[in-house]
Design an enzyme around this catalytic site. Sequence first.
Site, PDB file in Angstrom:
ATOM      1  CE  LYS A  14       0.930   1.244   4.440  1.00 30.14           C
ATOM      2  NZ  LYS A  14       1.663   2.410   4.852  1.00 30.14           N
ATOM      3  CG  ASP A 145      -0.698  -0.052   8.218  1.00 32.22           C
ATOM      4  OD1 ASP A 145      -1.541   0.792   8.605  1.00 32.22           O
ATOM      5  OD2 ASP A 145       0.474   0.248   7.913  1.00 32.22           O
TER       6      ASP A 145
HETATM    7  O1  C5P Z   1      -0.328  -1.270  14.820  1.00 33.83           O
HETATM    8  P1  C5P Z   1       1.118  -1.477  14.546  1.00 33.83           P
HETATM    9  O2  C5P Z   1       1.687  -2.616  15.349  1.00 33.83           O
HETATM   10  O3  C5P Z   1       1.440  -1.584  13.099  1.00 33.83           O
HETATM   11  O4  C5P Z   1       1.829  -0.153  15.060  1.00 33.83           O
HETATM   12  C1  C5P Z   1       3.215  -0.092  15.223  1.00 33.83           C
HETATM   13  C2  C5P Z   1       3.559   1.121  16.061  1.00 33.83           C
HETATM   14  O5  C5P Z   1       3.291   2.297  15.313  1.00 33.83           O
HETATM   15  C3  C5P Z   1       2.748   1.257  17.326  1.00 33.83           C
HETATM   16  O6  C5P Z   1       3.335   0.549  18.367  1.00 33.83           O
HETATM   17  C4  C5P Z   1       2.792   2.757  17.557  1.00 33.83           C
HETATM   18  O7  C5P Z   1       4.029   3.148  18.121  1.00 33.83           O
HETATM   19  C5  C5P Z   1       2.771   3.306  16.157  1.00 33.83           C
HETATM   20  N1  C5P Z   1       1.399   3.639  15.699  1.00 33.83           N
HETATM   21  C6  C5P Z   1       0.776   4.741  16.258  1.00 33.83           C
HETATM   22  N2  C5P Z   1      -0.485   5.078  15.838  1.00 33.83           N
HETATM   23  C7  C5P Z   1      -1.110   4.358  14.885  1.00 33.83           C
HETATM   24  C8  C5P Z   1      -0.480   3.235  14.296  1.00 33.83           C
HETATM   25  C9  C5P Z   1       0.790   2.917  14.736  1.00 33.83           C
HETATM   26  O8  C5P Z   1       1.335   5.416  17.120  1.00 33.83           O
HETATM   27  N3  C5P Z   1      -2.318   4.715  14.484  1.00 33.83           N
END
Ligand code: C5P
Length: 302
Positions: A14, A145
């Site tokens: 993406k 994601d």
């Molecule tokens: O959800 P995911 O594990 O992909 O997110 C990785 C990191 O990215 C989270 O631990 C956070 O630090 C950051 N993040 C965030 N806000 C979001 C998505 C991700 O702060 N909406």
Amino acid sequence: MNPRNAVTVRVPAKVNVQLAVGPPRPDGFHDLANVFLAVALHDHVTATPAAPGAGVSLTCEGPGAEQVPLDRTNLAARAAELLAAHHGRPAPDVRLHIAKDIPVAGGMAGGSADAAGALLACDALWGTATPPAALHELAARLGSDVPFSLLGGAALGTGRGERLTPLPVTGTFHWVFALADGGLSTPAVYRECDRLREAAGEAGQAVAEPRPDPAVLDALRAGDAAALAARLPAANDLQPAALSLRPALADTLAAGRAAGALAGLVSGSGPTCAFRAPGAATARVVAERLAASGTCRAARTT
Ligand code: C5P
């Protein structure tokens, strides 16, 4: 659905054509207005049965495969375990193979794509026929994601990006992706975004509530490549943070524009840079010039 011998799922990368980021929430995540667009760079995830007691094993081939963890820290392995647990199977036995083409740790949701692929591949392999709403919920638990990687197409992600509204999209958008050496850590980029806002006196209440840009949504709906390009340079709230952590990306963005791209932006949390080209032939020229510019490891067109 009958259980099968092997299932291969093709999953897209993406690009975020808009990424509006709110202030940090109490849970550490950030509320987003995240306009996802799937692009034609794909990983293939294959699930095959393993002997009883073998557990989940993982193999990976393709560019950057050596950077992909092959233990249960890999989101694809966690996806298989989560789906199995959802169906009351505590210890699944499955071999997962990932054929990578999506840049590793590049801000193009490659790890999320592999997790979505593993969910779908295992669901078909095991004949568990998980309803889409339950798959979405499992995907959201794996990462912000991952739900979009299940859905594909174009979608607005709100909340931490997991609450999706599919978006109409027409036309053909030509992209050039400049791939960087080494990844950027997503949490580090979000932290840097918060830090830069604090340093500028723009943190907390001063941060605007993230909202989708109507001009971006209109451009997708109308297939208007020029209108989309016009919005890209300011579309990604994480871009200043990615540039702060990796100043050389400014040279990549400048090289893409000098090479004939309509516009460029850092993809998600980076370090991949995405450029819009007016057509397929220009995209190839932009990719060749970018690759020759010395500001990126390689360039890809889609
Ligand atoms: O959800 P995911 O594990 O992909 O997110 C990785 C990191 O990215 C989270 O631990 C956070 O630090 C950051 N993040 C965030 N806000 C979001 C998505 C991700 O702060 N909406």
